[in-house]
Design an enzyme around this catalytic site. Structure first.
Site, PDB file in Angstrom:
ATOM      1  N   TRP A  39       0.800  -1.230   0.000  1.00 48.57           N
ATOM      2  CA  TRP A  39       0.000   0.000   0.000  1.00 48.57           C
ATOM      3  C   TRP A  39       0.836   1.285   0.000  1.00 48.57           C
ATOM      4  CZ3 TRP A  39      -4.526   1.069  -1.731  1.00 48.57           C
ATOM      5  CH2 TRP A  39      -5.116   2.303  -1.421  1.00 48.57           C
ATOM      6  N   ASP A  75      -2.083  -5.426  -0.579  1.00 48.66           N
ATOM      7  CA  ASP A  75      -3.168  -4.674   0.072  1.00 48.66           C
ATOM      8  C   ASP A  75      -4.334  -4.505  -0.902  1.00 48.66           C
ATOM      9  OD1 ASP A  75      -4.296  -2.028   1.600  1.00 48.66           O
ATOM     10  OD2 ASP A  75      -2.868  -3.041   2.910  1.00 48.66           O
ATOM     11  N   ASP A  76      -5.097  -3.461  -0.711  1.00 49.35           N
ATOM     12  CA  ASP A  76      -6.333  -3.207  -1.455  1.00 49.35           C
ATOM     13  C   ASP A  76      -6.096  -3.218  -2.979  1.00 49.35           C
ATOM     14  OD1 ASP A  76      -8.975  -2.570  -1.783  1.00 49.35           O
ATOM     15  OD2 ASP A  76      -8.896  -0.706  -0.649  1.00 49.35           O
ATOM     16  N   CYS A 125     -11.839  -0.190   1.186  1.00 45.99           N
ATOM     17  CA  CYS A 125     -11.723   1.279   1.184  1.00 45.99           C
ATOM     18  C   CYS A 125     -11.595   1.819  -0.238  1.00 45.99           C
ATOM     19  CB  CYS A 125     -10.546   1.714   2.053  1.00 45.99           C
ATOM     20  SG  CYS A 125     -10.789   1.279   3.792  1.00 45.99           S
ATOM     21  N   LYS A 151      -5.307  -9.196   6.196  1.00 48.21           N
ATOM     22  CA  LYS A 151      -5.576  -7.880   6.805  1.00 48.21           C
ATOM     23  C   LYS A 151      -7.034  -7.554   6.549  1.00 48.21           C
ATOM     24  CE  LYS A 151      -4.337  -3.004   6.054  1.00 48.21           C
ATOM     25  NZ  LYS A 151      -3.323  -2.095   5.471  1.00 48.21           N
ATOM     26  N   ASP A 153     -10.021  -4.866   6.876  1.00 48.19           N
ATOM     27  CA  ASP A 153     -10.212  -3.416   7.021  1.00 48.19           C
ATOM     28  C   ASP A 153     -11.635  -3.070   7.473  1.00 48.19           C
ATOM     29  OD1 ASP A 153      -9.404  -0.767   6.938  1.00 48.19           O
ATOM     30  OD2 ASP A 153      -8.646  -0.846   4.887  1.00 48.19           O
ATOM     31  N   TRP A 187      -8.511   0.632  12.804  1.00 49.79           N
ATOM     32  CA  TRP A 187      -7.949   1.973  13.082  1.00 49.79           C
ATOM     33  C   TRP A 187      -8.077   2.377  14.554  1.00 49.79           C
ATOM     34  CZ3 TRP A 187     -12.291   3.186   9.290  1.00 49.79           C
ATOM     35  CH2 TRP A 187     -12.008   2.644   8.038  1.00 49.79           C
ATOM     36  N   ARG A 204      -4.620  -2.719  14.401  1.00 48.69           N
ATOM     37  CA  ARG A 204      -4.217  -1.317  14.204  1.00 48.69           C
ATOM     38  C   ARG A 204      -4.739  -0.477  15.358  1.00 48.69           C
ATOM     39  NH1 ARG A 204      -3.850   0.525   8.885  1.00 48.69           N
ATOM     40  NH2 ARG A 204      -4.357   2.546   9.793  1.00 48.69           N
ATOM     41  N   ASP A 208      -4.312   5.825   9.590  1.00 52.35           N
ATOM     42  CA  ASP A 208      -3.108   5.469   8.830  1.00 52.35           C
ATOM     43  C   ASP A 208      -1.872   6.290   9.211  1.00 52.35           C
ATOM     44  OD1 ASP A 208      -4.990   3.930   7.587  1.00 52.35           O
ATOM     45  OD2 ASP A 208      -4.478   4.570   5.555  1.00 52.35           O
TER      46      ASP A 208
HETATM   47  C1  GLA Z   1      -7.318   1.847   4.824  1.00 56.57           C
HETATM   48  C2  GLA Z   1      -6.229   1.165   5.634  1.00 56.57           C
HETATM   49  C3  GLA Z   1      -4.913   1.268   4.898  1.00 56.57           C
HETATM   50  C4  GLA Z   1      -5.027   0.685   3.497  1.00 56.57           C
HETATM   51  C5  GLA Z   1      -6.155   1.334   2.723  1.00 56.57           C
HETATM   52  C6  GLA Z   1      -6.448   0.626   1.412  1.00 56.57           C
HETATM   53  O1  GLA Z   1      -7.114   3.217   4.790  1.00 56.57           O
HETATM   54  O2  GLA Z   1      -6.137   1.729   6.921  1.00 56.57           O
HETATM   55  O3  GLA Z   1      -3.890   0.625   5.617  1.00 56.57           O
HETATM   56  O4  GLA Z   1      -5.235  -0.694   3.598  1.00 56.57           O
HETATM   57  O5  GLA Z   1      -7.360   1.322   3.495  1.00 56.57           O
HETATM   58  O6  GLA Z   1      -7.509   1.179   0.723  1.00 56.57           O
END
Ligand code: GLA
Length: 389
Positions: A39, A75-76, A125, A151, A153, A187, A204, A208
């Site tokens: 990411w 990641d995403d 996200c 992971k 989210d 988060w 987390r 971020d």
């Molecule tokens: C959120 C997560 C990040 C990342 C983005 C991807 O913001 O907290 O770590 O994975 O999504 O879209």
């Protein structure tokens, strides 16, 4: 009638009290995860087979694997925008031309592990399919691909109370037939540190780590305040690294690595590994810091107040210490200005009167005595491994 009602209500109370009584007993995450995530390096553009395999090769050629970096995490943005007609997640054929299993097989063949990303809501996200109401299907899919790290989210949710949905995925993963490290990414909402240990292998603790010293300092200050919740099998996740991403000074990169290491956060590198600078590489390859991060005791360091020092506030505080299996780690960080910081061992939790030997992790300097001191430039850090003589 009243009896029946009482019976039903007490049943509901039991059901309401039931969540959180299970631990994700997968034997993983005894020490914080070490690896890389796509990411911070390039957002959606890096969610490709090519980038994952390149990172795996660089773990080996740069010597990162030898130091314990293991997880290569995408990641995403790795999937198509919708599920297939049977409701399964589908890897984007442009980004993963041979599918996910081919990539995880190749990464496993290099002695490394492979991770993917999902979301507890309807969408991720970045707007890809989330796992809400598809938890079991998705957990089985991940198992069939031999995905080692998941992971999860917190975007596009229908329910502010996140722990029930994180538990639903925990149970689906536990029943999937493949052991997967479960990384909660809500988060720091819902005081996740108070229940994360029963649900996942890491969680987390903040929003971020956007790329600046301010985020590094704010996250570390938060980590100090909840250090006691981390331990073998479940650690506070301070978020992915921003070393070698162009915004932090060399001193700030040292403090970023030093704080994450002693705070027992996962260390998931977040740079384009093909472009890592030599000075950043030396920082993330600091074996002394990685050994502290991976210490078997798994106890996060936190702040302490030496006699005569100003009281801690919610800001990053200069004085840190924590137990190790063979001594104590002391961290000194120049949070606000260039400064010489000193501590007497009598003030350090876990030390006390007497003479101790120490090694400083960035300079390699060694010594012995009743105190340590470091002359630090703005935002720099010194990390001392201290042992009884
Ligand atoms: C959120 C997560 C990040 C990342 C983005 C991807 O913001 O907290 O770590 O994975 O999504 O879209």
């Amino acid at each position: 009638m009243i009896l029946l009602l009482t019976y039903l209500l007490s049943g509901m109370a039991i059901a309401a009290a039931k969540p959180l009584d299970k631990r994700l007993d997968n034997g993983l995450g005894k020490t914080p995860a070490l690896g890389w995530n796509s990411w911070n390096a390039g957002q959606c553009n890096f969610a490709t087979a090519q980038r994952a395999l390149q990172a795996a090769d660089l773990f080996i050629s740069l010597g990162l694997k030898d130091l314990g970096y293991t997880y290569v995490n995408i990641d995403d943005c790795w999937s198509t925008k919708s599920r297939n007609s049977s409701g399964y997640l589908v890897p984007d054929p442009q980004k993963f031309p041979n599918g996910i299993k081919a990539v995880s097989d190749q990464i496993h063949a290099k002695g490394l592990k492979f991770g993917l990303y999902g979301d507890r809501g309807t969408q991720t996200c970045a707007g890809y399919p989330g796992s809400l109401n598809n938890e079991e299907k998705d957990a089985k899919t991940l198992a069939s691909w031999e995905v080692d790290y998941w992971k999860y989210d917190n975007c596009h949710t229908t329910n502010e109370n996140s722990h029930t949905e994180y538990e639903k995925m925990r149970d689906a993963l536990a029943n999937s037939g493949y052991k997967v490290f479960y990384s909660l990414c809500n988060w720091g909402r819902d005081n996740v540190w108070t229940w994360g240990g029963k649900v996942g292998n890491s969680w987390r603790i903040t929003d971020d780590n956007f790329n600046s010293w301010n985020y590094v300092a704010t996250i570390a200050a938060k980590g100090a305040s909840i250090a006691q919740y981390g331990g073998p099998g479940g650690f506070n996740d301070w978020d992915m690294m921003q070393i070698s991403n162009g915004k932090l000074s060399a001193a700030e990169e040292r403090a970023h690595m030093g704080l994450w290491a002693i705070g027992k956060s996962p260390i998931l590198l977040g740079m384009d590994l093909t472009k890592i600078s030599q000075s950043s590489l030396a920082i993330v390859k600091n074996k002394g810091l990685i050994d502290i991060n991976q210490d078997a005791l798994g106890k996060p360091a936190t702040t302490f107040r030496p006699s005569g020092a100003p009281a801690p506030s919610s800001k990053l505080y200069p004085y840190w210490a924590g137990p190790l299996s063979d001594g104590v780690v002391v961290g000194l960080v120049a949070a606000d200005n260039a400064v010489t910081l000193s501590v007497n061992f009598t003030d350090v939790p876990g030390l006390g009167a007497g003479t101790f030997s120490w090694t400083e992790m960035f300079s390699g300097k060694t010594g012995s005595g009743t105190s340590v001191s470091a002359q630090l430039s703005l935002h720099d850090m010194a990390v001392f491994r201290v042992k009884k003589v």
